[in-house]
Design a protein around this motif. Structure first.
Motif, PDB file in Angstrom:
ATOM      1  N   LEU A  50       1.689 -15.070 -10.918  1.00 21.80           N
ATOM      2  CA  LEU A  50       2.576 -14.173 -11.349  1.00 21.80           C
ATOM      3  C   LEU A  50       2.032 -12.606 -11.994  1.00 21.80           C
ATOM      4  CD1 LEU A  50       4.749 -16.725 -13.784  1.00 21.80           C
ATOM      5  CD2 LEU A  50       5.173 -15.578 -11.713  1.00 21.80           C
ATOM      6  N   GLY A  54       3.210  -9.318 -10.136  1.00 15.64           N
ATOM      7  CA  GLY A  54       3.432  -8.058 -11.091  1.00 15.64           C
ATOM      8  C   GLY A  54       2.941  -6.587 -10.673  1.00 15.64           C
ATOM      9  N   ARG A  58       7.448  -6.127  -8.639  1.00 20.10           N
ATOM     10  CA  ARG A  58       7.976  -6.448  -9.884  1.00 20.10           C
ATOM     11  C   ARG A  58       9.270  -7.227  -9.970  1.00 20.10           C
ATOM     12  NH1 ARG A  58       5.733  -6.301 -15.104  1.00 20.10           N
ATOM     13  NH2 ARG A  58       4.931  -4.229 -14.559  1.00 20.10           N
ATOM     14  N   LEU A  61       8.510 -10.784  -9.001  1.00 16.37           N
ATOM     15  CA  LEU A  61       7.911 -11.380 -10.390  1.00 16.37           C
ATOM     16  C   LEU A  61       9.066 -11.684 -11.220  1.00 16.37           C
ATOM     17  CD1 LEU A  61       5.869 -12.049 -12.407  1.00 16.37           C
ATOM     18  CD2 LEU A  61       6.088  -9.622 -13.404  1.00 16.37           C
ATOM     19  N   TYR A  62      10.122 -10.945 -11.401  1.00 16.42           N
ATOM     20  CA  TYR A  62      11.214 -11.330 -12.278  1.00 16.42           C
ATOM     21  C   TYR A  62      11.882 -12.417 -11.587  1.00 16.42           C
ATOM     22  CZ  TYR A  62      10.476  -6.948 -14.715  1.00 16.42           C
ATOM     23  OH  TYR A  62      10.172  -5.972 -15.390  1.00 16.42           O
TER      24      TYR A  62
END
Length: 86
Positions: A50, A54, A58, A61-62
Motif C-alpha cells: 500500500l 501510494g 494514489r 491506493l484508495y
C-alpha cells in the motif's frame, strides 16, 4: 488519534522542533498482524504494498485500501439491512 498524529510527525520529521515528548495512554494503531494481535486485516507485506502504491498511483491506493473497509453486495446480508443492498 492524537497519539498516532504525534508518532507520525516524530517519525516523518525526525523530531524536528521537539525538545521533549511524553505520551500518556496514547493509542497508536496496529495495522499489521502480530503474534499477540492476530486481528488485523493486513500483513506487513500488505502495508508495504500500500505504501509503494501510494507513491505511484494514489487513486489505486484508495481503491485497494477501501476494499477492506467498505460494504459490498456480498458483505452484508440483505435480511439484516433491507433496502441498503441493491
Amino acid at each position: 488519534m492524537g497519539g498516532a498524529v504525534v508518532i507520525h510527525y516524530m517519525s516523518r520529521y525526525q523530531g524536528a522542533h521537539v525538545g521533549k515528548l511524553a505520551l500518556f495512554a496514547a493509542a497508536a494503531p496496529c495495522w499489521t498482524k502480530q503474534p499477540d494481535f492476530p486481528y488485523s486485516f493486513f500483513t506487513k507485506q500488505d502495508i508495504d504494498n500500500l505504501i509503494a502504491l501510494g507513491g505511484v498511483d494514489r487513486p489505486a491506493l484508495y481503491m485497494e485500501f477501501g476494499k477492506k473497509f467498505t460494504a459490498t453486495s456480498t458483505s452484508i446480508s440483505p435480511a439484516s439491512a433491507p433496502g441498503w443492498v441493491p
